[in-house]
Design a protein around this motif. Sequence first.
Motif, PDB file in Angstrom:
ATOM      1  N   SER A   1      -3.362   4.515   0.774  1.00  0.00           N
ATOM      2  CA  SER A   1      -4.048   3.784  -0.455  1.00  0.00           C
ATOM      3  C   SER A   1      -5.052   2.430   0.043  1.00  0.00           C
ATOM      4  CB  SER A   1      -3.161   3.207  -1.544  1.00  0.00           C
ATOM      5  OG  SER A   1      -2.282   2.272  -0.901  1.00  0.00           O
TER       6      SER A   1
ATOM      7  N   THR B   1      -6.559  10.609  -5.690  1.00  0.00           N
ATOM      8  CA  THR B   1      -6.798   9.431  -6.299  1.00  0.00           C
ATOM      9  C   THR B   1      -5.241   9.220  -7.165  1.00  0.00           C
ATOM     10  OG1 THR B   1      -7.659  10.581  -8.191  1.00  0.00           O
ATOM     11  CG2 THR B   1      -9.142   9.283  -6.978  1.00  0.00           C
TER      12      THR B   1
ATOM     13  N   LEU C   1      -5.351   3.786  -7.909  1.00  0.00           N
ATOM     14  CA  LEU C   1      -5.334   3.786  -6.241  1.00  0.00           C
ATOM     15  C   LEU C   1      -6.467   4.968  -5.948  1.00  0.00           C
ATOM     16  CD1 LEU C   1      -1.635   3.809  -5.376  1.00  0.00           C
ATOM     17  CD2 LEU C   1      -3.340   1.827  -5.633  1.00  0.00           C
ATOM     18  N   THR C   2      -7.088   4.816  -4.800  1.00  0.00           N
ATOM     19  CA  THR C   2      -7.955   5.725  -4.134  1.00  0.00           C
ATOM     20  C   THR C   2      -7.291   5.668  -2.626  1.00  0.00           C
ATOM     21  OG1 THR C   2      -9.503   3.961  -3.371  1.00  0.00           O
ATOM     22  CG2 THR C   2      -9.966   5.121  -5.432  1.00  0.00           C
ATOM     23  N   PHE C   3      -7.222   6.948  -2.152  1.00  0.00           N
ATOM     24  CA  PHE C   3      -6.887   6.886  -0.920  1.00  0.00           C
ATOM     25  C   PHE C   3      -7.737   7.503   0.399  1.00  0.00           C
ATOM     26  CE2 PHE C   3      -3.635   7.423  -3.849  1.00  0.00           C
ATOM     27  CZ  PHE C   3      -2.304   6.863  -3.461  1.00  0.00           C
TER      28      PHE C   3
ATOM     29  N   ARG D   1       0.820  -1.101  -0.006  1.00  0.00           N
ATOM     30  CA  ARG D   1       0.031   0.063  -0.070  1.00  0.00           C
ATOM     31  C   ARG D   1       0.700   1.400   0.083  1.00  0.00           C
ATOM     32  NH1 ARG D   1      -4.306  -1.086   4.641  1.00  0.00           N
ATOM     33  NH2 ARG D   1      -5.163   0.758   3.834  1.00  0.00           N
TER      34      ARG D   1
END
Length: 151
Positions: A122, A95, A110-112, A80
């Motif tokens: 992430s 993102t 990826l989204t955070f 991550r």
Amino acid sequence: MATKRKEFTGKHMAMVFVAGFGIVIAVNLVMASFAVSGFHGVVVANSYVASQKFNGWLDKAEESRALGWEVRPERRTDGRVVLSTAGVPTGATVTADLRRPIGAKDFASLTFAHDGEGRWLSNEAVAHGRWTMRLAIAAAGQDWAGESELK
């Protein structure tokens, strides 16, 4: 006293050719390896279209720089990604799109999630190796974009 001169034969000429071409080939291999290992660019489908968008990309980069937001990515052992940020407002949406810099055609998104004061974690893990990461942050009606290398 007369000295006898050695004759320059076909064997000597063959050795000169082999040595000369050997040096040229060795230098070419070394330079090619430097070129491939140091390439950080992006290969585009249509370079003309990309060139027409270049000034717009520069304007967006300048707008992002003017916001003063700073982002430093780091990969954890579990794959991550942690972003350490400065100046990013709370409630931001973060993102990232990742791609391999050259060679393999791997892509990831990826989204955070906010993980404390100035830190974002992430939700997805990233495969090991070298990646180029394009970050996008949206907060308070402002957009920031940046690119970073992830090793």
